[in-house]
Write a protein that holds these residues in place. Structure first.
Motif, PDB file in Angstrom:
ATOM      1  N   GLY A 179       7.186  -9.671  -3.359  1.00 49.99           N
ATOM      2  CA  GLY A 179       7.540  -8.275  -3.548  1.00 49.99           C
ATOM      3  C   GLY A 179       7.384  -7.497  -2.260  1.00 49.99           C
ATOM      4  N   LYS A 180       8.076  -6.370  -2.176  1.00 51.51           N
ATOM      5  CA  LYS A 180       8.062  -5.573  -0.959  1.00 51.51           C
ATOM      6  C   LYS A 180       6.656  -5.068  -0.666  1.00 51.51           C
ATOM      7  CE  LYS A 180      10.575  -1.870   1.353  1.00 51.51           C
ATOM      8  NZ  LYS A 180      11.635  -0.848   1.224  1.00 51.51           N
ATOM      9  N   PHE A 181       6.272  -5.138   0.600  1.00 48.23           N
ATOM     10  CA  PHE A 181       4.931  -4.714   0.974  1.00 48.23           C
ATOM     11  C   PHE A 181       4.713  -3.231   0.670  1.00 48.23           C
ATOM     12  CE2 PHE A 181       4.971  -8.434   3.893  1.00 48.23           C
ATOM     13  CZ  PHE A 181       3.781  -9.000   3.474  1.00 48.23           C
ATOM     14  N   HIS A 182       3.563  -2.937   0.131  1.00 48.00           N
ATOM     15  CA  HIS A 182       3.170  -1.548  -0.080  1.00 48.00           C
ATOM     16  C   HIS A 182       3.035  -0.888   1.288  1.00 48.00           C
ATOM     17  CE1 HIS A 182       0.733   1.943  -1.142  1.00 48.00           C
ATOM     18  NE2 HIS A 182       1.085   1.743  -2.406  1.00 48.00           N
ATOM     19  N   PRO A 183       3.619   0.307   1.498  1.00 52.81           N
ATOM     20  CA  PRO A 183       3.612   0.918   2.836  1.00 52.81           C
ATOM     21  C   PRO A 183       2.226   1.294   3.344  1.00 52.81           C
ATOM     22  CG  PRO A 183       4.453   2.454   1.186  1.00 52.81           C
ATOM     23  CD  PRO A 183       4.341   1.125   0.510  1.00 52.81           C
ATOM     24  N   VAL A 184       1.281   1.545   2.432  1.00 49.70           N
ATOM     25  CA  VAL A 184      -0.058   1.954   2.842  1.00 49.70           C
ATOM     26  C   VAL A 184      -1.068   0.832   2.666  1.00 49.70           C
ATOM     27  CG1 VAL A 184      -1.941   3.599   2.461  1.00 49.70           C
ATOM     28  CG2 VAL A 184       0.443   4.350   2.271  1.00 49.70           C
ATOM     29  N   ARG A 185      -0.964   0.122   1.560  1.00 46.95           N
ATOM     30  CA  ARG A 185      -1.911  -0.951   1.253  1.00 46.95           C
ATOM     31  C   ARG A 185      -1.162  -2.267   1.070  1.00 46.95           C
ATOM     32  NH1 ARG A 185      -7.228  -1.728   1.312  1.00 46.95           N
ATOM     33  NH2 ARG A 185      -7.138  -2.781  -0.697  1.00 46.95           N
ATOM     34  N   PRO A 186      -0.717  -2.906   2.168  1.00 44.66           N
ATOM     35  CA  PRO A 186       0.013  -4.168   2.026  1.00 44.66           C
ATOM     36  C   PRO A 186      -0.803  -5.258   1.345  1.00 44.66           C
ATOM     37  CG  PRO A 186      -0.554  -3.752   4.325  1.00 44.66           C
ATOM     38  CD  PRO A 186      -0.836  -2.500   3.574  1.00 44.66           C
ATOM     39  N   VAL A 187      -2.137  -5.173   1.428  1.00 41.79           N
ATOM     40  CA  VAL A 187      -2.973  -6.199   0.795  1.00 41.79           C
ATOM     41  C   VAL A 187      -2.878  -6.126  -0.728  1.00 41.79           C
ATOM     42  CG1 VAL A 187      -4.587  -6.430   2.706  1.00 41.79           C
ATOM     43  CG2 VAL A 187      -4.994  -4.687   0.966  1.00 41.79           C
ATOM     44  N   THR A 189      -0.045  -6.062  -2.159  1.00 38.22           N
ATOM     45  CA  THR A 189       1.106  -6.930  -2.435  1.00 38.22           C
ATOM     46  C   THR A 189       0.715  -8.393  -2.335  1.00 38.22           C
ATOM     47  OG1 THR A 189       2.456  -5.237  -1.366  1.00 38.22           O
ATOM     48  CG2 THR A 189       3.519  -7.340  -1.845  1.00 38.22           C
ATOM     49  N   LEU A 190      -0.114  -8.709  -1.368  1.00 36.08           N
ATOM     50  CA  LEU A 190      -0.572 -10.081  -1.162  1.00 36.08           C
ATOM     51  C   LEU A 190      -2.097 -10.124  -1.241  1.00 36.08           C
ATOM     52  CD1 LEU A 190       1.652 -11.424   1.757  1.00 36.08           C
ATOM     53  CD2 LEU A 190       1.480 -12.392  -0.509  1.00 36.08           C
ATOM     54  N   PRO A 191      -2.668  -9.966  -2.423  1.00 37.41           N
ATOM     55  CA  PRO A 191      -4.136  -9.936  -2.529  1.00 37.41           C
ATOM     56  C   PRO A 191      -4.748 -11.273  -2.154  1.00 37.41           C
ATOM     57  CG  PRO A 191      -3.140 -10.069  -4.702  1.00 37.41           C
ATOM     58  CD  PRO A 191      -2.014  -9.843  -3.736  1.00 37.41           C
ATOM     59  N   TYR A 192      -5.965 -11.216  -1.681  1.00 37.59           N
ATOM     60  CA  TYR A 192      -6.641 -12.409  -1.195  1.00 37.59           C
ATOM     61  C   TYR A 192      -6.797 -13.465  -2.277  1.00 37.59           C
ATOM     62  CZ  TYR A 192     -10.208 -15.507   0.657  1.00 37.59           C
ATOM     63  OH  TYR A 192     -10.894 -16.619   1.063  1.00 37.59           O
ATOM     64  N   TRP A 193      -7.077 -13.049  -3.480  1.00 33.52           N
ATOM     65  CA  TRP A 193      -7.295 -14.052  -4.532  1.00 33.52           C
ATOM     66  C   TRP A 193      -6.052 -14.907  -4.759  1.00 33.52           C
ATOM     67  CZ3 TRP A 193      -4.061 -14.058  -8.687  1.00 33.52           C
ATOM     68  CH2 TRP A 193      -3.402 -12.877  -9.010  1.00 33.52           C
ATOM     69  N   ARG A 194      -4.859 -14.288  -4.631  1.00 35.84           N
ATOM     70  CA  ARG A 194      -3.616 -15.052  -4.811  1.00 35.84           C
ATOM     71  C   ARG A 194      -3.424 -16.023  -3.647  1.00 35.84           C
ATOM     72  NH1 ARG A 194       1.417 -11.404  -5.150  1.00 35.84           N
ATOM     73  NH2 ARG A 194       0.315 -10.642  -7.007  1.00 35.84           N
TER      74      ARG A 194
END
Length: 304
Positions: A179-187, A189-194
C-alpha cells in the motif's frame, strides 16, 4: 530552495538502492596522454585505490570524503601538474566507484551516507577543475582535459539519475505489495511486526528486539525521504545534463540523443518531456526534435 538543498544533502545521504551490476568497475580511464602511474600519485590516491580494489567500499567512501574536501588549489589559485593528476585520478575514482545495494534488510548507515555525499563532492570538484583548465589557456592538453572533465560530470549525473530511477522502482514495488506509504508515518504502512514475520527473524532478547525495531523504522522513514531527495536532485540536475551533452556533441543530434538515452530517457515521449522541462523549443535545443518527437511535443501541448 535552501530548505530543499538541505533536505537533499542530509536525507539524500542515508540510503542507496541500486544494482552493482550496472556500475562499471573501470575508474582509472584517464586520458592516455597523461600516462599516470600509481607510484607517481599521492599516498591518498594509492591508499584509496587499494581500498576500492579490495571491495572495501565503506572504508573507501569514508576516507575519500576528507581528501575531496581539501582545497584543490594553492593560495594563488593554481595547481601543479602532479596535483592536477592526483585530483583527476581521485575524483574520477569516486565517480566510477560502484553504489551499494542496500534495502530495508541490507544496509550500512555509513556506506549509504558516505557514498552519496562523496560522489556529490566529486561532481563539484570536477566543475572547479574544468573551470581551472578552461581559464588556463596555455595548459598542456587543455582541450582534452576539459573534455574529460565534462565526460566525468556526465557520468556522475548519469549514474545518479539511474540510481534515482532504481529507488523509484524499489519503493513502487513496496507500495504495490503493502500500500502507498503514509506521508507522515511510513512505518504505519510497513510495520516492524510484518517485516519480522516476512523475514522469519530468529527470536532475540528484548533489548536486541528494540534495537532492530528502531533501526528498521528509521530505515523505512529515510527510504521515503530518499525518494523526495532524488526527485529534487533530478529536477535540479536535468538542465545541467542537457548543457553538458550539448557541449560534448554540438550539432550532433543522433549522438546527443544517444547520450540522453544512456541516462534512462529511452522513448520519444520521455525525451520530449525531458527537452520540454530543460529547453523547450529554444533554438539551441530545437535541432534535437525529430518529426515523431515534434508530434509528441504537440500532443503534450494539447494535454496541458
Amino acid at each position: 530552495m535552501n530548505y530543499y538543498l538541505s533536505l537533499c544533502l542530509s536525507v539524500f545521504l542515508f540510503f542507496s538502492v541500486g544494482s552493482r551490476a550496472d556500475e562499471a568497475a573501470v575508474y582509472d580511464d584517464l586520458p592516455s596522454f597523461m600516462d599516470i602511474r600509481i607510484e607517481r600519485l599521492s599516498g591518498d590516491a594509492r591508499h584509496l585505490k587499494d581500498l576500492l580494489d579490495q571491495g572495501k567500499l565503506g572504508d573507501f567512501y569514508q576516507q575519500a570524503l576528507p581528501v575531496l574536501n581539501r582545497d584543490l588549489f594553492d593560495e594563488d589559485g593554481g595547481m601543479t601538474p602532479e596535483e592536477l593528476e592526483n585530483a583527476l585520478f581521485i575524483n574520477n575514482m569516486v565517480v566510477k566507484a560502484p553504489y551499494q545495494d542496500y534495502r530495508l534488510d541490507n544496509f550500512s548507515i555509513w556506506i549509504n551516507g558516505g557514498e552519496l555525499e562523496t560522489k556529490f563532492k566529486a561532481g563539484i570538484n570536477f566543475s572547479k577543475i574544468c573551470k581551472y583548465i578552461q581559464d588556463n589557456k596555455k595548459l598542456k592538453h587543455g582541450k582534452e582535459l576539459a573534455r574529460f572533465c565534462l565526460e566525468a560530470k556526465f557520468e556522475y549525473l548519469r549514474r545518479m539519475i539511474l540510481q534515482g530511477s532504481t529507488v523509484y522502482r524499489y519503493i513502487a514495488g513496496l507500495e504495490a505489495e503493502h500500500g502507498k506509504f503514509h506521508p507522515v508515518r511510513p512505518v504505519d504502512t510497513l510495520p516492524y511486526w510484518r517485516y519480522r514475520e516476512t523475514k522469519n527473524l530468529a527470536a532475540c532478547g528484548a533489548e536486541e528486539e528494540r534495537r532492530r525495531k528502531s533501526l528498521y523504522e528509521r530505515n523505512v522513514d529515510e527510504l521515503v525521504r530518499l525518494r523526495q531527495s532524488f526527485r529534487w536532485y533530478i529536477e535540479n540536475s536535468e538542465g545541467i545534463l542537457l548543457n553538458i551533452v550539448l557541449k560534448l556533441h554540438p550539432g550532433n543530434r543522433s549522438r546527443a540523443l544517444e547520450r540522453l538515452r544512456e541516462c534512462g530517457y529511452k522513448t520519444d515521449r520521455e525525451l520530449v518531456e525531458f527537452l520540454e522541462r530543460t529547453g523547450g523549443m529554444r533554438k539551441r535545443v530545437q535541432f534535437l526534435y525529430s518529426p515523431g518527437m515534434l508530434r509528441e511535443h504537440r500532443k503534450l501541448g494539447k494535454e496541458d
